[in-house]
Write a protein that holds these residues in place. Sequence first.
Motif: not given
Length: 453
Positions: A58-84
């Motif tokens: 569970l901890d590893k899953q959160i860590s991996e998800a956070y790492q993806r969130l922190s490197t996805s700013q451009k995708a989030i700018q293009q699609d506000p629903n990307f993170a969800q």
Amino acid sequence: MAVNIYASADETSSSKGSAQNQALAAGTSTIDCPDVGQRLTSVPAQAKAQVDKELALLDKQISEAYQRLSTSQKAIQQDPNFAQNAIVGPLKDKRKATIDRIAIAIGRVAAKPQGLDALAACTLRATGNAGQGGNNNQGGNDTNAGGTGNGPVAADFVDITKVKSNVRTPARSAKASKGVFVSKCGVNANKLYNSDNVIVAPGVTNGAHHVHDYVGNQDNDAFSSDQDFAKAGTSCQNKGDKSSYYWPVLRLQDGTKEFDAGKQGGGAEGNTGRILTAKKATLDFVGSPRGKVVAMPKFLRIITGDAKAFVNGTANANASWSCTGFENKVQLKDKYPLCPSGSDVVRTFKFQSCWDSRNIDSANHRTHVAFADAGGNCPTGFKAIPQLVQRLVYDVDAPSVKDNGKTRPFFSLDSFPEQQHKPVTDHGDFINVFDAKLMNKAVQCINTGRKCS
């Protein structure tokens, strides 16, 4: 309480939605997931190994998800629903499958726990780091110069000379045990480091997702057994103390490429910069303000503080930051201290001092020990044991907060990635491996008011 930065159905104004999307796109958010381990009050011995591994997953899953969130700013700018849709939603599915396996493992040998499914969903939490570095890894003048973009930020520091006195000490009764036993185990000059946690995640490499300093026992990794601890060497001067003492390393975010720069638990998970060795580490065992103490059982495990307190809340937090010359006046819980010239940074851990008289560990690694109340009294059914007071002193300059550490870099704790190096997440771990003779000496010393080592 976590803040879900997504608007609900009745909060769909364009201005609010825009602000939330800007927070995501700027990287000023983190992932907040319920702590499943803290909800487990009983895990049968037959299920413990599998449950520990699933909790680590569970901890590893959160860590991996956070790492993806922190490197996805451009995708989030293009699609506000990307993170969800691409991060938080899939994370929930993974967590549900893992939590189901935990419930099944327990259910094979005991009553199957109910309601754990409700802990699968996570939220995105605004951190308030906008404009101060934080997760913003886009470059520019406001980014922490030596860090990787996931903290700390200027707001995590405070000038200790401007903080009001907040230290209170319980009055001692006439029956107080006033002695001190000192174990001298060094400052990790042997450079024994890893990102395991044998208490919380035994058998799991990188179970902590941040690097620990170790003193005392020299056989410390995720696979160490009680037998390994008993046979190992120790850095303690008194060889009767083979206890394991460990804590997250403190780093100077000066751009140094440490041995773990590209590794999990290190730079690959946002823990970067030069590891600072404490100039002094003291391990004192003190008595109870209400009476005598009893011996700790061998292999007793105690965790103090909460490595996930930034998202969990402060119920289990026990961080104490100060500066030499100020320790009897000010202890900071959620800020790093800016110490004046000639004063050093101090981290202090006062461990739980009450034991349930039965168990050396518990399912959530907390309920078998407890803190005394404000008057120094243990809970009903608990006995006072020698209290470990661990003090770490660091010779590190106060960072230049006005320019976000560019002139003098920030220092920070190693942490789980989503905890963003917040000072409130400081914590310490202890496994008692005193031999019986030395433990009895320590108890007698404390109960008779002497200072021994």
